[in-house]
Design a protein around this motif. Structure first.
Motif, PDB file in Angstrom:
ATOM      1  N   ASP A 784      -5.225  -3.522  -1.087  1.00 43.71           N
ATOM      2  CA  ASP A 784      -4.876  -4.061   0.232  1.00 43.71           C
ATOM      3  C   ASP A 784      -5.136  -5.568   0.275  1.00 43.71           C
ATOM      4  O   ASP A 784      -4.350  -6.332   0.851  1.00 43.71           O
ATOM      5  N   MET A 787      -2.355  -7.311  -1.666  1.00 50.60           N
ATOM      6  CA  MET A 787      -1.112  -7.353  -0.902  1.00 50.60           C
ATOM      7  C   MET A 787      -1.209  -8.381   0.223  1.00 50.60           C
ATOM      8  O   MET A 787      -0.260  -9.115   0.512  1.00 50.60           O
ATOM      9  N   CYS A 807       3.297  -1.675   5.236  1.00 55.31           N
ATOM     10  CA  CYS A 807       2.515  -1.311   4.036  1.00 55.31           C
ATOM     11  C   CYS A 807       1.515  -0.210   4.379  1.00 55.31           C
ATOM     12  O   CYS A 807       0.752  -0.333   5.337  1.00 55.31           O
ATOM     13  N   GLN A 844       9.325  -1.719   2.710  1.00 55.69           N
ATOM     14  CA  GLN A 844       8.347  -0.655   2.947  1.00 55.69           C
ATOM     15  C   GLN A 844       7.540  -0.431   1.667  1.00 55.69           C
ATOM     16  O   GLN A 844       8.123  -0.172   0.606  1.00 55.69           O
ATOM     17  N   VAL A 845       6.181  -0.553   1.762  1.00 58.05           N
ATOM     18  CA  VAL A 845       5.293  -0.282   0.625  1.00 58.05           C
ATOM     19  C   VAL A 845       4.537   1.008   0.929  1.00 58.05           C
ATOM     20  O   VAL A 845       3.742   1.070   1.868  1.00 58.05           O
ATOM     21  N   VAL A 871       7.883   0.278  -3.659  1.00 56.59           N
ATOM     22  CA  VAL A 871       8.346  -0.883  -2.901  1.00 56.59           C
ATOM     23  C   VAL A 871       9.836  -0.678  -2.631  1.00 56.59           C
ATOM     24  O   VAL A 871      10.655  -0.744  -3.551  1.00 56.59           O
TER      25      VAL A 871
END
Length: 942
Positions: A784, A787, A807, A844-845, A871
């Motif tokens: 996290d 990212m 995410c 969108q992750v 991803v």
């Protein structure tokens, strides 16, 4: 029975009365002690005095007198023990009384026989008073024996209940010990024999589920003999508590040796009734992560200074808005300033060079400090005056701000000379700052920098958290001190601060009060930096929350009140010997193993189960232990009832009384046969594995040398011509732009674009080769955070594209941090690049967990668990037939004019995932978007 025999029977009865009185006193009877502790008041003593005239001529009579005096001396000592609270030791001494009593009765019998045989007729006429006394003594003896019997029964019941409570307390203690969040081990003897160790301790030393009881700490951890050994032995010998901080111990974990660091407290254990150290209790906290982080921080700071000092170009650091010189390398001092460092250190730049007041540099530096924006200029003129006169310089220079962890500017880095080398150095500084930030953020350790002149403090985001505030809270030095518990501020913090101003070392442990009123413990360590006049300038330090550690210590101290006795956790065979070394007890496991009976074992049969080759050394070591009182430790083979021999580790410890005299020996024998066989096989496997690793390491060294040569060529020989092309093209456009035709301007524009693409291609090739050549240093890190950092770096592009990034919560994995950052940067960057016209990107992750056997088209281990990170985007997509081709180097699906890039980004992604023993797959549909699936192992494996 004649009068002589009757008289001697009365003497025997008076001895029995003495022993009964002594036992009654030791079991709590309230009777006169005089006749017990003083030989002259004893009825038997009075008999001896009275018969001196009749029997004094016999040799046995003098011996009887001496034994009688001796038995009263021993009785007096036992009564003294009892009155001092040592009831158990006093009652154990009754064995010695019985032995002396037997000698006394033997002498009485011998004296009686000699008197009868001599024909002497002593005057033993009984009178009425003598008979009355004898009768009274018999009544007293009978009553005391009855009362003594009752007292012994009562005492036995009390002892049984006490033993039951002791066992319950022991179970509670063991439960507390196992549930403690720290490692706890209990050691006995100079060889530090392990009596007890909780699971946390065994996990810390890399030996989970390994039976350690009965082994020496020095055998389990060989490195401990020279590291922790001296302090532990001092606690054992002196009984003084010892605190160890950041002790380095080399441990073998998962088959390889690694350096670990521990804080530990070693306390002596003394039973309440015996003021003698029985064991050493050690509470251990693993601080390896904190120490490694601290060392990394120190290395980063040292690296930063070394980079500045060793740079061949002029560099300096100016601190604060007053632009105080804190660092300048040799090139700056000798080539530009022409001064020594002692002349400029700690002084304002304007004071050193007054001639700068009518030049733009001071104004630009202050603007850089205020705005935090980099400023650079080429071929600027500067006048510098020194002892050798004024000189005019033409400089390419850059002013770069240096930031505190909270984002504020702390200093300005001045770089002067060639712009190319300047950019490389700036990138080096940025990398060093990033590593320092990662090292600090990845641990619970907070760092701080206190200015001892104005008491301004700079600190990492962890420090406010330790004091109960959000990470971005702004706190002054005075505000932080107000959170220290008043008593600790007065008695600990302030004295430590005053001491540090003299010694240069600052350290303490104290309590703090959070805004919610809760109490916490912190540990601070710092070092003062002095100027050339030994005046304190700055204090650099770290702080760590040790509340859990302190609470564990307090819990351990509270449990010591309940702690009375720790029984040895004996292995399978248990045996006991008397003080002369004669074995007299074995537990049932020994009989089941050997097939022998108790009678056979007592008759010396125990030695017959020892292997003939081991018997001689067994006896030598055992007799030496009995003679010296040292622990008996020996590995030998025992014959089982079926004739099979198995290796055993035998260990015996002498049990001593209050005076140090050996009373008995308690021994154990543990089956280590499988371990011995395993160790022999393991040594063979280790030798073979070492040979294979040597071959692999040689091959890896050759590969790394080739990669290093490639990186050197790419970063120097290839990029240098490009930089010159770009530089000269830019200068021509700046100076000759109006003289060029439109076609010439177009050619120059194309030339610049081509050189830029070529430079990007070289940079991508270096990055691609770096995924193999760089050191693969794995760390536990939250994806996290990675990212979040990637989104922060791409924030401008995300905002310009009006992109939406969703995410899921990502896991914490053991990865190579900078490679994982590059992986997500490339994937998110591609999703932002390959977008459809008039459509905002939606990325969108997602994250899920699955077995390797569930993944098709990927070479994963089927029994391993993997995290699948996908991803997904709504971009232009691609034809599915190119799903493998896009991961190849220089493979592009679109023209350069349509989308910029070199075609290496996804190849780098594939290399990074393979470095982590994972896989990456791609799915796409033209005009609908693409999905990149990354599979990373949940637990890293080699």
């Amino acid at each position: 029975m004649n009068q002589i025999e009757l008289d001697f029977e009365r003497a025997i009865g008076r001895h029995l009365l003495f022993t009964t009185r002594l036992r009654s006193i030791l079991y709590g009877a309230s009777i006169d002690e005089g006749a017990v502790v003083k030989a002259g008041l004893c009825p038997l003593g009075q008999w001896i005095v009275k018969r001196q005239h009749e029997f004094g001529g016999f040799a046995q009579f003098q011996r009887l007198h001496q034994i009688h005096d001796h038995i009263h001396e021993v009785a007096s000592r036992l009564v003294s023990f009892y009155r001092s609270g040592l009831a158990e030791e006093a009652r154990n001494g009754l064995v010695e009384i019985e032995q002396i009593g037997r000698e006394l009765l033997d002498e009485l019998g011998a004296l009686k026989d000699e008197v009868l045989g001599s024909g002497v007729e002593p005057n033993l006429t009984d009178d009425l008073e003598e008979l009355r006394v004898n009768y009274a003594e018999l009544l007293e003896l009978n009553g005391m024996q009855h009362e003594l019997h009752q007292r012994i029964q009562e005492q036995t019941e009390i002892s049984r209940r006490a033993d039951q409570r002791a066992r319950q307390n022991e179970e509670k203690f063991l439960n507390v010990m196992e549930q403690a969040p720290v490692g706890i081990v209990i050691l006995r003897g100079k060889e530090m024999t392990i009596e007890l160790a909780n699971n946390n301790y065994m996990e810390m030393i890399g030996k989970p589920n390994t039976p350690l009881v009965g082994q020496s700490l020095y055998e389990v951890i060989p490195d401990s003999r020279t590291t922790a050994g001296p302090s532990l032995e001092r606690v054992w010998l002196t009984g003084e508590e010892f605190h160890g901080h950041e002790l380095r111990v080399n441990l073998v974990k998962d088959g390889r040796e690694e350096a670990c660091y521990f804080n530990y407290i070693a306390k002596p254990y003394q039973e309440l009734e015996v003021q003698q150290v029985r064991a050493v209790i050690v509470v251990v906290t693993d601080v390896t992560a904190q120490v490694l982080s601290k060392l990394a921080l120190e290395r980063s700071e040292l690296q930063f200074r070394n980079l500045v000092n060793q740079s061949p170009f002029a560099k300096a650091v100016l601190t604060g808005r007053e632009l105080v010189v804190t660092l300048a390398n040799e090139a700056m001092l000798t080539k530009l300033w022409r001064r020594s460092f002692s002349e400029v250190e700690g002084r304002r730049l304007a004071d050193i060079f007054p001639e700068l007041n009518d030049q733009p540099f001071l104004h630009i530096l202050q603007r850089v400090f205020d705005t935090g924006e980099i400023y650079q200029d080429n071929e600027a003129t500067a006048r510098i005056i020194s002892d050798d006169g004024e000189r005019l310089y033409y400089l390419d220079y850059q002013y770069a701000p240096l930031f505190n962890p909270d984002g504020s500017v702390s200093a300005v880095m001045v770089s002067a000379n060639d712009i190319t080398e300047k950019v490389q150095f700036r990138n080096g500084i940025a990398e060093a700052a990033e590593r320092l930030s990662l090292a600090t953020d990845g641990t619970k350790l907070a760092t701080w920098d206190l200015n001892l002149i104005n008491y301004d403090i700079i600190y990492s985001s962890r420090l406010p958290v330790i004091f109960g505030y959000p990470p971005d809270a702004q706190l002054s030095h005075a505000a932080l001190r107000r959170h220290v518990y008043p008593e600790d501020l007065r008695n600990i913090v302030l004295p430590s601060f005053e001491k540090a101003l003299k010694t240069g070392i600052y350290q303490y442990e104290a309590r703090t009060v959070h805004p919610d009123g809760s109490l916490h413990w912190v540990r601070t360590q710092g070092k003062i930096i002095f100027d050339e006049h030994d005046k304190p300038l700055r204090m650099l330090g770290t702080m760590m929350d040790i509340t859990e550690e302190k609470e564990s210590q307090i819990a351990l101290i509270n449990s010591e009140g309940k702690f009375r006795t720790l029984a040895n956790a004996m292995p399978q065979f248990i045996w006991i010997a008397d003080k002369e070394g004669q074995l007299n007890y074995w537990n049932q496991a020994v009989f089941d193993f050997s097939g022998m009976s108790m009678e056979t074992m007592k008759a010396g049969g125990w030695l017959s189960i020892v292997h003939p080759d081991d018997r001689t050394e067994n006896l030598i070591k055992w007799l030496d232990a009995v003679r010296t009182g040292n622990d008996f430790i020996f590995e030998h083979r025992f014959r089982r009832h079926d004739g099979c021999y198995r290796w055993q580790l035998s260990r015996a410890i002498a049990q001593k009384d209050a005076e140090g005299a050996i009373q008995m020996w308690v021994g154990t024998s543990t089956d280590i046969h499988d371990r011995r066989i395993f160790m022999e096989e393991l040594e063979s496997e280790v030798a073979e594995r070492t040979r294979e690793l040597t071959i692999s390491n040689d091959e890896l060294t050759r590969t790394n040398m080739e990669l290093a040569q490639f990186a050197y060529v790419a970063s120097h020989d290839l990029q240098e011509p490009l930089r010159k092309i770009q530089t000269f093209a830019s200068r021509i456009l700046e100076t000759e732009f109006e003289n060029l035709s439109e076609k010439g301007k177009d050619y120059f524009g194309r030339m610049q674009a081509s050189s830029t693409r070529m430079q990007q291609l070289i940079s991508d090739l270096i990055a691609f080769s770096g995924t193999n050549a760089m050191e693969k240093h794995f760390e536990m890190i939250a994806l996290d955070q990675v990212m979040w950092k990637v989104k922060d770096q791409l924030a401008e592009n995300i905002s310009r594209k009006k992109a939406i990034i969703r995410c899921d919560e990502l896991p914490v994995l053991e990865v190579i941090p900078y490679q994982m950052e590059q992986l997500f940067t490339n994937l998110i960057g591609n999703a932002l690049k390959f977008t459809r016209e008039n459509m905002s990107p939606i990325i969108q992750v997602a994250c899920s967990e699955m077995l390797g056997s569930q993944v098709q088209y990927a070479n994963l281990q089927g029994d391993k668990t993997y995290y699948c990170i996908q991803v997904c985007d709504n971009g232009i997509g691609f034809d599915q037939e190119y799903k493998d081709r896009i991961f190849q180097v220089f493979q592009r699906l679109h023209s350069k004019s349509a989308f910029e890039g070199t075609g290496i980004g996804l190849a780098i992604c594939k290399k990074i995932v393979e470095n982590h023993a994972g896989a990456i797959l791609a799915e796409g549909n033209l005009g609908e978007g693409a999905v990149f699936s990354i599979y990373l192992p949940k637990k890293r494996f080699l």
